[in-house]
Design a protein around this motif. Sequence first.
Motif, PDB file in Angstrom:
ATOM      1  N   ASP A   1      -4.280   8.160  -7.988  1.00 16.71           N
ATOM      2  CA  ASP A   1      -3.213   8.842  -8.720  1.00 16.71           C
ATOM      3  C   ASP A   1      -3.353   8.697 -10.225  1.00 16.71           C
ATOM      4  O   ASP A   1      -2.442   9.046 -10.984  1.00 16.71           O
ATOM      5  CB  ASP A   1      -1.844   8.343  -8.268  1.00 16.71           C
ATOM      6  N   ALA A   2      -4.475   8.161 -10.671  1.00 20.63           N
ATOM      7  CA  ALA A   2      -4.776   8.011 -12.111  1.00 20.63           C
ATOM      8  C   ALA A   2      -3.857   7.029 -12.813  1.00 20.63           C
ATOM      9  O   ALA A   2      -3.786   7.026 -14.046  1.00 20.63           O
ATOM     10  CB  ALA A   2      -4.738   9.368 -12.814  1.00 20.63           C
ATOM     11  N   VAL A   3      -3.186   6.167 -12.049  1.00 21.77           N
ATOM     12  CA  VAL A   3      -2.307   5.146 -12.624  1.00 21.77           C
ATOM     13  C   VAL A   3      -2.628   3.810 -11.958  1.00 21.77           C
ATOM     14  O   VAL A   3      -2.731   3.722 -10.737  1.00 21.77           O
ATOM     15  CB  VAL A   3      -0.812   5.481 -12.391  1.00 21.77           C
ATOM     16  N   LEU A   4      -2.810   2.764 -12.776  1.00 22.75           N
ATOM     17  CA  LEU A   4      -3.050   1.437 -12.222  1.00 22.75           C
ATOM     18  C   LEU A   4      -1.695   0.783 -11.948  1.00 22.75           C
ATOM     19  O   LEU A   4      -0.918   0.534 -12.867  1.00 22.75           O
ATOM     20  CB  LEU A   4      -3.872   0.584 -13.193  1.00 22.75           C
ATOM     21  N   GLU A   5      -1.431   0.501 -10.674  1.00 22.22           N
ATOM     22  CA  GLU A   5      -0.112   0.037 -10.254  1.00 22.22           C
ATOM     23  C   GLU A   5      -0.177  -1.389  -9.699  1.00 22.22           C
ATOM     24  O   GLU A   5      -1.219  -1.834  -9.210  1.00 22.22           O
ATOM     25  CB  GLU A   5       0.448   0.991  -9.205  1.00 22.22           C
ATOM     26  N   PRO A   6       0.960  -2.094  -9.736  1.00 23.20           N
ATOM     27  CA  PRO A   6       0.980  -3.486  -9.264  1.00 23.20           C
ATOM     28  C   PRO A   6       0.934  -3.627  -7.752  1.00 23.20           C
ATOM     29  O   PRO A   6       0.599  -4.689  -7.236  1.00 23.20           O
ATOM     30  CB  PRO A   6       2.307  -4.018  -9.818  1.00 23.20           C
ATOM     31  N   SER A   7       1.244  -2.557  -7.041  1.00 22.00           N
ATOM     32  CA  SER A   7       1.227  -2.659  -5.581  1.00 22.00           C
ATOM     33  C   SER A   7       0.952  -1.293  -4.967  1.00 22.00           C
ATOM     34  O   SER A   7       1.787  -0.400  -5.025  1.00 22.00           O
ATOM     35  CB  SER A   7       2.563  -3.199  -5.059  1.00 22.00           C
ATOM     36  N   VAL A   8      -0.247  -1.148  -4.394  1.00 20.48           N
ATOM     37  CA  VAL A   8      -0.592   0.080  -3.675  1.00 20.48           C
ATOM     38  C   VAL A   8      -1.045  -0.302  -2.272  1.00 20.48           C
ATOM     39  O   VAL A   8      -1.551  -1.401  -2.041  1.00 20.48           O
ATOM     40  CB  VAL A   8      -1.702   0.886  -4.388  1.00 20.48           C
ATOM     41  N   GLU A   9      -0.854   0.609  -1.328  1.00 19.02           N
ATOM     42  CA  GLU A   9      -1.181   0.321   0.068  1.00 19.02           C
ATOM     43  C   GLU A   9      -2.078   1.387   0.684  1.00 19.02           C
ATOM     44  O   GLU A   9      -2.147   1.516   1.902  1.00 19.02           O
ATOM     45  CB  GLU A   9       0.100   0.172   0.899  1.00 19.02           C
ATOM     46  N   GLU A  10      -2.762   2.131  -0.169  1.00 11.94           N
ATOM     47  CA  GLU A  10      -3.699   3.133   0.320  1.00 11.94           C
ATOM     48  C   GLU A  10      -4.961   3.129  -0.519  1.00 11.94           C
ATOM     49  O   GLU A  10      -4.913   2.941  -1.734  1.00 11.94           O
ATOM     50  CB  GLU A  10      -3.097   4.538   0.255  1.00 11.94           C
ATOM     51  N   VAL A  11      -6.071   3.342   0.163  1.00 18.21           N
ATOM     52  CA  VAL A  11      -7.338   3.608  -0.521  1.00 18.21           C
ATOM     53  C   VAL A  11      -7.706   5.045  -0.176  1.00 18.21           C
ATOM     54  O   VAL A  11      -7.879   5.379   1.006  1.00 18.21           O
ATOM     55  CB  VAL A  11      -8.453   2.642  -0.086  1.00 18.21           C
ATOM     56  N   ARG A  12      -7.803   5.882  -1.187  1.00 18.36           N
ATOM     57  CA  ARG A  12      -8.187   7.281  -0.983  1.00 18.36           C
ATOM     58  C   ARG A  12      -9.600   7.484  -1.517  1.00 18.36           C
ATOM     59  O   ARG A  12      -9.881   7.202  -2.677  1.00 18.36           O
ATOM     60  CB  ARG A  12      -7.212   8.219  -1.698  1.00 18.36           C
TER      61      ARG A  12
END
Length: 556
Positions: free
Chosen positions: A264-275
């Motif tokens: 999503d072009a944003v570095l986030e503190p918590s993601v749960e998907e690898v695309r």
Amino acid sequence: MPAVSKGFVRGAFIGLLALGCVLSAVGVWRARQRPAPEVLEPPFDPLAQALASGSRVLNREAPIPSMCYTKTEGASNPCWTCHTGGVGDNVMGDEALQTEYAFSDVGQTNQWTNLFTDRSAALSRISDDEVLEYIRQDNYTPLRAALLGRPGGFKGWVPDLDLSRGFDDDGFARDGSGWRAVRYKPFLGTFWPTNGSTDDVFIRLPAAFQQDAEGRPSREMYRLNLAILEAAMTVDPALRDVTQAVRRVEPVDERVGGVDLDGDAVLEPSVEEVRGLPARYVGGAAQVAVRQHFYPRGTEFLHTVRYVDPDAPTLLSARMKEVRYSRKDEEHEGLRVRGFYAEEAEKKLQGRLPVFPGNPELGLVNEFGWRLQGFIEDARGRLRVQTMEEHAFCMGCHTNLGVTVDQTFGFPRKVPGREGWRHQDLRGLPDVPQAGHAKPEVLTYFERVKGGDEFRANDELLSRFFPHGTLDETSVRRAAQGGDRDLAWLVTPSRERALALDRAYLALVREQGFTKGRDTLLAPPKNVLARVENGSTGLEDAGLIFEDGRLHLTWE
């Protein structure tokens, strides 16, 4: 000097004799009161049996597992689970082995003669209490001590996971060793508890994958790299555009590794998907390329095979039948890997017998760069190093099968996300389909095999799910997604069967005849060939050839 009478001499002699008898008796009494000197056994050497066996391999086709000698009778096909069409970078494409028996001259004779041995008398001499006490003893911890204390040391892998300390809530070993527990859907047939064994798997990546860019230990960096590996190893091989791949992983912090996993072009503190897949791993491993369906060099797996404890919630016994260790020593490029598969096909055409470099102390090595080492029970239940021939047994399934993903089985079947990072437990897992399949996996297996194991010898499963010889699909589907049951319900044996299977294997352990087979069977199966006549299996004529066997699963 006055004369001494004969009576006096005789009396003195008798007195001395009596005194001697008394003293002797006292000495015997005192000796009996002292504990006998302790006879010390020599320290147990786990390598001794392997050394005594030397390099001897009587069964040159030991890599062929016993299941390959099943009688298909043109109706039952368990072969599809391992021998299938090309799967991604695994271009073995050995589905032809479903069509015909194609054994070498040596392999045509079934040398797994334990299949034909009736052990009912031996089983009757082992009580339930005896076998329960046996399987609940720890034989893993003493193995490490014995290897470390061995005079001259031990050059192979020494178990360095402290199971007694357990795992934290995220599945990481509390001993700081870097091992992490993997929860997965077990492979079909033989690997189900109802067929005699339980097992668990642990993974460890090299130190660089556990560190940040400055070389400092970083749990979050390790999580990121494991999430990337999970995505890389579980991509559906039928997906032509890997950028469309989506894998649910445990919550990870993209900012730590500076990698946008969800795209999503944003570095986030918590993601749960690898695309899709990133080009490289992160942190200390930032120079290592991510390769779809390939583990990075240095990846390690620990796989333990155990008895079925009917009273343990997870069915895992404390005692281990086997401890299996593998490490990827070399990482080859794709073209070279494809060349190995082509060379294997050529060897089979020429009837050449398999040969693997290595020895019991260091393990055996296959062409793909994996080193395998195994430990198995001795007659007293202590784990020992496998002999050369016993090691050869392990190589067949982890070298050139059409279904494997980089020569492995378990990790590509990991439960997605955080729930897949804990010690093995079948409870709550649904019977999901294989990738590309419409029906649940176990249901598909039952349909194609027409039984609950390769030899169709599991009478309990036959009575449960094949009433009057016909598969009860509705009942099996209760364990599928949305059903009211789970995988544990499908493949857990009754208490009576579990204890009988434990007794059967214990009898085998006491015989130490593993070179004749290590199958857990209650009686000699009927659907097995003592000798194979090469030629048609009858399955093609019956329309029962399947090229769609996959390790990959459709979880969501």
